[in-house]
Motif scaffolding. Structure first.
Motif, PDB file in Angstrom:
ATOM      1  N   GLY A 121       0.826  -1.197   0.000  1.00  0.00           N
ATOM      2  CA  GLY A 121       0.000   0.000   0.000  1.00  0.00           C
ATOM      3  C   GLY A 121       0.859   1.246   0.000  1.00  0.00           C
ATOM      4  O   GLY A 121       2.041   1.220  -0.354  1.00  0.00           O
ATOM      5  N   SER A 122       0.284   2.368   0.440  1.00  0.00           N
ATOM      6  CA  SER A 122       0.972   3.646   0.334  1.00  0.00           C
ATOM      7  C   SER A 122       0.778   4.510   1.570  1.00  0.00           C
ATOM      8  O   SER A 122      -0.318   4.525   2.165  1.00  0.00           O
ATOM      9  N   GLY A 123       1.807   5.256   1.933  1.00  0.00           N
ATOM     10  CA  GLY A 123       1.677   6.242   2.991  1.00  0.00           C
ATOM     11  C   GLY A 123       0.675   7.324   2.638  1.00  0.00           C
ATOM     12  O   GLY A 123       0.123   7.997   3.530  1.00  0.00           O
ATOM     13  N   GLU A 124       0.390   7.493   1.335  1.00  0.00           N
ATOM     14  CA  GLU A 124      -0.608   8.475   0.903  1.00  0.00           C
ATOM     15  C   GLU A 124      -1.992   8.167   1.477  1.00  0.00           C
ATOM     16  O   GLU A 124      -2.850   9.046   1.533  1.00  0.00           O
ATOM     17  N   GLN A 125      -2.199   6.938   1.910  1.00  0.00           N
ATOM     18  CA  GLN A 125      -3.490   6.569   2.499  1.00  0.00           C
ATOM     19  C   GLN A 125      -3.822   7.423   3.727  1.00  0.00           C
ATOM     20  O   GLN A 125      -4.986   7.639   4.038  1.00  0.00           O
ATOM     21  N   GLU A 239      -1.534  -7.799  10.048  1.00  0.00           N
ATOM     22  CA  GLU A 239      -1.024  -6.511  10.521  1.00  0.00           C
ATOM     23  C   GLU A 239      -0.656  -5.602   9.348  1.00  0.00           C
ATOM     24  O   GLU A 239      -0.430  -6.052   8.224  1.00  0.00           O
ATOM     25  N   VAL A 240      -0.583  -4.299   9.651  1.00  0.00           N
ATOM     26  CA  VAL A 240      -0.186  -3.272   8.691  1.00  0.00           C
ATOM     27  C   VAL A 240       1.113  -2.649   9.175  1.00  0.00           C
ATOM     28  O   VAL A 240       1.267  -2.379  10.367  1.00  0.00           O
ATOM     29  N   TYR A 241       2.039  -2.402   8.250  1.00  0.00           N
ATOM     30  CA  TYR A 241       3.345  -1.852   8.607  1.00  0.00           C
ATOM     31  C   TYR A 241       3.691  -0.650   7.732  1.00  0.00           C
ATOM     32  O   TYR A 241       3.587  -0.720   6.490  1.00  0.00           O
ATOM     33  N   ASN A 242       4.123   0.432   8.371  1.00  0.00           N
ATOM     34  CA  ASN A 242       4.730   1.528   7.633  1.00  0.00           C
ATOM     35  C   ASN A 242       6.108   1.085   7.147  1.00  0.00           C
ATOM     36  O   ASN A 242       6.879   0.474   7.885  1.00  0.00           O
ATOM     37  N   GLY A 285       6.353   9.094   8.229  1.00  0.00           N
ATOM     38  CA  GLY A 285       5.927   7.863   8.882  1.00  0.00           C
ATOM     39  C   GLY A 285       6.818   7.482  10.051  1.00  0.00           C
ATOM     40  O   GLY A 285       7.950   7.939  10.175  1.00  0.00           O
ATOM     41  N   ARG A 286       6.293   6.634  10.908  1.00  0.00           N
ATOM     42  CA  ARG A 286       7.071   6.047  12.000  1.00  0.00           C
ATOM     43  C   ARG A 286       7.274   4.570  11.682  1.00  0.00           C
ATOM     44  O   ARG A 286       6.321   3.852  11.391  1.00  0.00           O
ATOM     45  N   ASN A 287       8.519   4.115  11.735  1.00  0.00           N
ATOM     46  CA  ASN A 287       8.823   2.735  11.322  1.00  0.00           C
ATOM     47  C   ASN A 287       9.117   1.802  12.488  1.00  0.00           C
ATOM     48  O   ASN A 287       9.632   0.699  12.285  1.00  0.00           O
TER      49      ASN A 287
END
Length: 315
Positions: A121-125, A239-242, A285-287
């Motif tokens: 996916g994208s950080g643009e979300q 789970e979702v990951y940045n 983002g935070r990783n």
């Protein structure tokens, strides 16, 4: 892997093949001569030329590859281009993901495969958030402000539902900007490098930019694809990951870094045509979740990205 001939797809193919994976890559076209894949890399990959929107394409790809892991990278990746044809973007960015998950579910139910499915996916979300909220963790609300971002969020919703409904081992990313050698000039960093090199060659006097105040988070593409591999190996299904650097830079400062690296002094020229109406002012983002769950760490700096792009454009 879907989208194997794309920018990140080629880098991921390269990384996997060089670490002993047996890679099957789907694409509409043969991978371009981008300098990412060597002849040896290309020959190590089984290529399937298919339009994944066609009903028979994904069953064929899965039957051929019998994958232990699926990296789903196929999609319209350029935000402005995505907005030019809404139906096409929805069918590719969301529709193909839905078809992939359904096909995997059917083959899992038949006992044929049980792969980990990494959905990119994208950080643009995330859309617009206040500066004080940065860097954004995965718990932050998604507020997509472009068609591209909306289709990527929809893809994630369907992916996580596949995990909840039938146990498909889905992991999702929200990948922020990543760049490096081989990325098309329509994207920000390669375009800044190309314009700076034209100034150095004497064919331009100033560096055209869009909104110099926009803040973005850039990661080297090699670090991004290493994160994808680590997530398939050690990420937690459902789970979702940045996937991000955790550091922000304004477009103005980024342009200044490019000019210094190229070795020219020039004024920035804000240009209206380069501004996006739906531009998100700040996106960092935070990783931490990625690092804790997988042990991933970035190896490259933003200046490494710029250096690699300059080197690629100069040869």
């Amino acid at each position: 892997m879907t989208g194997a001939a794309g920018f990140a797809g080629q880098w991921l193919c390269r990384d996997l093949a060089r670490h002993g994976w047996h890679v099957t890559g789907t694409s509409l076209e043969a991978p371009p001569e981008s300098g990412i894949l060597s002849d040896e890399d290309r020959s190590a990959i089984t290529w399937i030329r298919q339009d994944l929107r066609h009903a028979a394409a994904l069953p064929l790809a899965l039957a051929t590859s019998k994958p232990d892991a699926i990296f789903h990278l196929a999609g319209v990746s350029h935000v402005p281009a995505a907005g030019l044809d809404a139906m096409h973007t929805c069918s590719v960015n969301t529709g193909v993901a839905v078809r992939l998950l359904e096909t995997v579910g059917e083959r899992r139910a038949a006992g044929a495969i049980d792969p980990v499915v990494l959905v990119i996916g994208s950080g643009e979300q995330y859309g617009r958030h206040e500066t004080i909220a940065m860097p954004l963790g995965e718990e932050a609300e998604c507020r997509p402000s472009s068609l591209y971002a909306a289709t990527k969020l929809a893809q994630e919703v369907f992916a996580l539902e596949a995990y909840r409904a039938d146990g498909t081992r889905v992991i999702c990313t929200r990948s922020f900007n990543h760049s490096g050698r081989g990325q098309a000039e329509q994207f920000l960093l390669p375009s800044l490098v190309a314009r700076a090199l034209r100034i150095k060659a004497g064919s331009a006097a100033s560096l055209e930019v869009g909104n110099t105040d926009s803040v973005r988070d850039f990661l080297h593409v090699e670090d991004a694809v290493r994160a994808y591999v680590r997530l398939v190996e050690d990420g937690i299904p459902g789970e979702v990951y940045n996937v991000c650097s955790g550091e922000g830079v304004t477009v103005g400062d980024l342009a200044a870094e490019v000019l210094r690296a190229v070795g020219v002094a020039a004024e920035l020229a804000p240009t209206a045509v380069l501004r996006r109406r739906s531009d998100v002012p700040i996106l960092i983002g935070r990783n931490r979740k990625l690092c804790v769950d997988t042990g991933w760490k970035s190896r490259h700096t933003r200046l490494d990205i710029i250096s690699d792009l300059i080197d690629a454009a100069s040869h």
